[in-house]
Motif scaffolding. Structure first.
Motif, PDB file in Angstrom:
ATOM      1  N   ILE A 104       0.821  -1.208   0.000  1.00 27.09           N
ATOM      2  CA  ILE A 104       0.000   0.000   0.000  1.00 27.09           C
ATOM      3  C   ILE A 104       0.857   1.260   0.000  1.00 27.09           C
ATOM      4  N   GLU A 105       2.086   1.152   0.534  1.00 25.76           N
ATOM      5  CA  GLU A 105       2.938   2.316   0.677  1.00 25.76           C
ATOM      6  C   GLU A 105       3.327   2.944  -0.656  1.00 25.76           C
ATOM      7  N   SER A 106       3.322   2.151  -1.720  1.00 33.02           N
ATOM      8  CA  SER A 106       3.723   2.674  -3.012  1.00 33.02           C
ATOM      9  C   SER A 106       2.533   3.157  -3.837  1.00 33.02           C
ATOM     10  N   ASN A 107       1.322   3.018  -3.300  1.00 31.18           N
ATOM     11  CA  ASN A 107       0.127   3.409  -4.035  1.00 31.18           C
ATOM     12  C   ASN A 107      -0.155   4.889  -3.802  1.00 31.18           C
ATOM     13  N   LYS A 108      -0.121   5.691  -4.865  1.00 32.24           N
ATOM     14  CA  LYS A 108      -0.330   7.122  -4.716  1.00 32.24           C
ATOM     15  C   LYS A 108      -1.527   7.602  -5.536  1.00 32.24           C
ATOM     16  N   ASN A 109      -2.533   6.740  -5.660  1.00 30.37           N
ATOM     17  CA  ASN A 109      -3.687   7.093  -6.470  1.00 30.37           C
ATOM     18  C   ASN A 109      -4.594   8.113  -5.795  1.00 30.37           C
ATOM     19  N   SER A 110      -4.525   8.205  -4.466  1.00 31.44           N
ATOM     20  CA  SER A 110      -5.404   9.105  -3.750  1.00 31.44           C
ATOM     21  C   SER A 110      -4.943  10.547  -3.867  1.00 31.44           C
ATOM     22  N   MET A 132       1.332   3.880   6.015  1.00 33.30           N
ATOM     23  CA  MET A 132       1.725   3.175   4.796  1.00 33.30           C
ATOM     24  C   MET A 132       1.019   3.707   3.557  1.00 33.30           C
ATOM     25  N   THR A 133       0.265   4.787   3.726  1.00 36.60           N
ATOM     26  CA  THR A 133      -0.400   5.414   2.597  1.00 36.60           C
ATOM     27  C   THR A 133       0.577   6.342   1.889  1.00 36.60           C
ATOM     28  N   GLY A 134       0.692   6.237   0.593  1.00 33.07           N
ATOM     29  CA  GLY A 134       1.737   6.952  -0.129  1.00 33.07           C
ATOM     30  C   GLY A 134       1.491   8.399  -0.454  1.00 33.07           C
ATOM     31  N   SER A 135       0.270   8.924  -0.221  1.00 30.43           N
ATOM     32  CA  SER A 135      -0.027  10.283  -0.673  1.00 30.43           C
ATOM     33  C   SER A 135      -0.044  11.314   0.444  1.00 30.43           C
ATOM     34  N   LEU A 136      -0.160  10.898   1.692  1.00 33.04           N
ATOM     35  CA  LEU A 136      -0.337  11.848   2.789  1.00 33.04           C
ATOM     36  C   LEU A 136       0.906  12.684   3.045  1.00 33.04           C
ATOM     37  N   SER A 164       6.728  10.580   2.231  1.00 29.59           N
ATOM     38  CA  SER A 164       5.715  11.560   1.827  1.00 29.59           C
ATOM     39  C   SER A 164       5.261  12.473   2.967  1.00 29.59           C
ATOM     40  N   ILE A 165       5.182  11.965   4.186  1.00 26.20           N
ATOM     41  CA  ILE A 165       4.646  12.753   5.296  1.00 26.20           C
ATOM     42  C   ILE A 165       5.613  13.847   5.714  1.00 26.20           C
ATOM     43  N   VAL A 166       5.100  15.078   5.751  1.00 26.35           N
ATOM     44  CA  VAL A 166       5.870  16.244   6.176  1.00 26.35           C
ATOM     45  C   VAL A 166       5.603  16.551   7.649  1.00 26.35           C
ATOM     46  N   ASN A 167       4.333  16.494   8.038  1.00 22.80           N
ATOM     47  CA  ASN A 167       3.922  16.781   9.411  1.00 22.80           C
ATOM     48  C   ASN A 167       3.257  15.542  10.015  1.00 22.80           C
ATOM     49  N   LEU A 168       3.830  15.025  11.104  1.00 24.17           N
ATOM     50  CA  LEU A 168       3.307  13.820  11.747  1.00 24.17           C
ATOM     51  C   LEU A 168       3.104  14.079  13.239  1.00 24.17           C
ATOM     52  N   ALA A 193      17.204   3.107   4.255  1.00 22.92           N
ATOM     53  CA  ALA A 193      16.237   3.993   3.581  1.00 22.92           C
ATOM     54  C   ALA A 193      16.859   4.707   2.384  1.00 22.92           C
ATOM     55  N   SER A 194      17.726   4.022   1.688  1.00 21.91           N
ATOM     56  CA  SER A 194      18.429   4.633   0.566  1.00 21.91           C
ATOM     57  C   SER A 194      17.533   4.829  -0.659  1.00 21.91           C
ATOM     58  N   ASN A 195      16.337   4.214  -0.611  1.00 18.08           N
ATOM     59  CA  ASN A 195      15.452   4.309  -1.770  1.00 18.08           C
ATOM     60  C   ASN A 195      14.533   5.530  -1.710  1.00 18.08           C
ATOM     61  N   PHE A 196      14.658   6.371  -0.681  1.00 19.53           N
ATOM     62  CA  PHE A 196      13.848   7.580  -0.629  1.00 19.53           C
ATOM     63  C   PHE A 196      14.552   8.631   0.223  1.00 19.53           C
ATOM     64  N   LEU A 197      14.183   9.894  -0.009  1.00 26.94           N
ATOM     65  CA  LEU A 197      14.680  10.999   0.800  1.00 26.94           C
ATOM     66  C   LEU A 197      13.536  11.462   1.685  1.00 26.94           C
ATOM     67  N   SER A 198      13.735  11.407   2.985  1.00 29.06           N
ATOM     68  CA  SER A 198      12.661  11.743   3.914  1.00 29.06           C
ATOM     69  C   SER A 198      12.160  13.174   3.709  1.00 29.06           C
ATOM     70  N   LYS A 199      10.839  13.324   3.740  1.00 28.27           N
ATOM     71  CA  LYS A 199      10.212  14.640   3.649  1.00 28.27           C
ATOM     72  C   LYS A 199       9.745  15.140   5.016  1.00 28.27           C
ATOM     73  N   LEU A 200       9.967  14.351   6.047  1.00 29.86           N
ATOM     74  CA  LEU A 200       9.483  14.682   7.386  1.00 29.86           C
ATOM     75  C   LEU A 200      10.178  15.938   7.930  1.00 29.86           C
ATOM     76  N   LEU A 201       9.358  16.951   8.265  1.00 34.71           N
ATOM     77  CA  LEU A 201       9.882  18.205   8.794  1.00 34.71           C
ATOM     78  C   LEU A 201       9.375  18.523  10.200  1.00 34.71           C
ATOM     79  N   LEU A 202       8.244  17.940  10.575  1.00 34.64           N
ATOM     80  CA  LEU A 202       7.691  18.177  11.909  1.00 34.64           C
ATOM     81  C   LEU A 202       7.197  16.869  12.505  1.00 34.64           C
ATOM     82  N   LEU A 203       7.737  16.514  13.656  1.00 36.25           N
ATOM     83  CA  LEU A 203       7.327  15.317  14.386  1.00 36.25           C
ATOM     84  C   LEU A 203       6.891  15.736  15.788  1.00 36.25           C
ATOM     85  N   GLU A 204       5.619  15.535  16.107  1.00 36.14           N
ATOM     86  CA  GLU A 204       5.084  15.918  17.411  1.00 36.14           C
ATOM     87  C   GLU A 204       4.967  14.681  18.303  1.00 36.14           C
ATOM     88  N   ILE A 205       5.677  14.714  19.445  1.00 36.92           N
ATOM     89  CA  ILE A 205       5.663  13.566  20.355  1.00 36.92           C
ATOM     90  C   ILE A 205       5.377  13.990  21.797  1.00 36.92           C
TER      91      ILE A 205
END
Length: 246
Positions: A104-110, A132-136, A164-168, A193-205
């Motif tokens: 599901i992670e590679s599906n970006k139809n949404s 695991m959703t590819g568009s969020l 894909s996720i920027v804000n989590l 994780a060499s197959n992608f460059l992380s887009k994560l910029l904000l992680l709230e914990i």
């Protein structure tokens, strides 16, 4: 909610939070959308409407077909539970299978980019499906009782960041410090994780245990991802927790 089958929806934003829709109301909404797809509707807010897993399953039927331009969906404070959330996620990626498929992670139809699942009782199963959703680009999982075990289970999905996720938002889930450290270390680990460059910029914990050891893990993480902003509670010094209890 819709104008006619030719022109689609006249609305771009539909705010229905705290409208006491319940499962019956969401059934009527879904039926109306299916009869005349809501083309052009970009934002739908269904927060705090007493929608349950049953309502989520009903809504999912229309979600895959009747909301083609939807890019922000707010479902916060509805007791959708894990299977209801997975049903919604499956519809968003145009799948009929309500189970969690690793592909599901590679599906970006949404077209959906922002999903608010705050306080939906999604548990670990729902959280993993959303991650695991590819568009969020924005995902809120605040206050979903993920706990320590949940953080440990979702940590592998955040190894090296996220494609894909920027804000989590993972706040308010009562994870212990060791589990928070495992999650932070996973984000910092780019070896697999060499197959992608992380887009994560904000992680709230915030709302999870955060002490000196977690701060050390965060400092190491910042060396790998210096632009990543991590929002957390004030670090608890060793011994402070015991003093507070006394």
């Amino acid at each position: 909610i819709s104008a006619n089958p030719t022109n689609g929806s006249l609305l771009s934003v539909l705010e229905l939070s705290q409208c006491s829709l319940g499962d019956n109301g969401i059934k009527l909404l879904s039926s109306a959308a299916l009869s005349s797809p809501c083309t052009g509707l970009a934002v739908l807010d269904l927060s705090e409407n007493s929608i349950t897993e049953e309502g989520a399953n009903t809504f999912s039927v229309s979600l895959a077909e009747a909301w083609p331009d939807l890019n922000e969906l707010k479902l916060a404070k509805n007791n959708l539970r894990e299977d209801g959330v997975v049903s919604v996620i499956s519809a968003l990626v145009h799948r009929n299978d309500a189970g969690i498929d690793s592909s599901i992670e590679s599906n970006k139809n949404s077209s959906l980019t922002s999903l608010d699942l705050t306080d939906t009782s999604c548990r670990v199963k729902g959280a993993k499906a959303a991650l695991m959703t590819g568009s969020l680009t924005t995902l809120r999982l605040f206050n979903n009782k993920l706990g320590s075990d949940g953080f440990r289970e979702i940590a592998p999905l955040l190894e090296g960041g996220h494609p894909s996720i920027v804000n989590l938002d993972l706040g308010g889930n009562s994870a212990d410090e060791d589990s928070v450290i495992i999650l932070l270390n996973s984000v910092a680990n780019t070896s697999q994780a060499s197959n992608f460059l992380s887009k994560l910029l904000l992680l709230e914990i915030g709302g999870n245990k955060f002490g000196e050891k977690a701060m050390e893990a965060l400092e190491n993480l910042k060396k790998v991802w210096p632009k990543l902003d991590v929002a957390h509670d004030k670090p608890v010094q060793e011994g402070e927790e015991e003093e507070a209890k006394d």
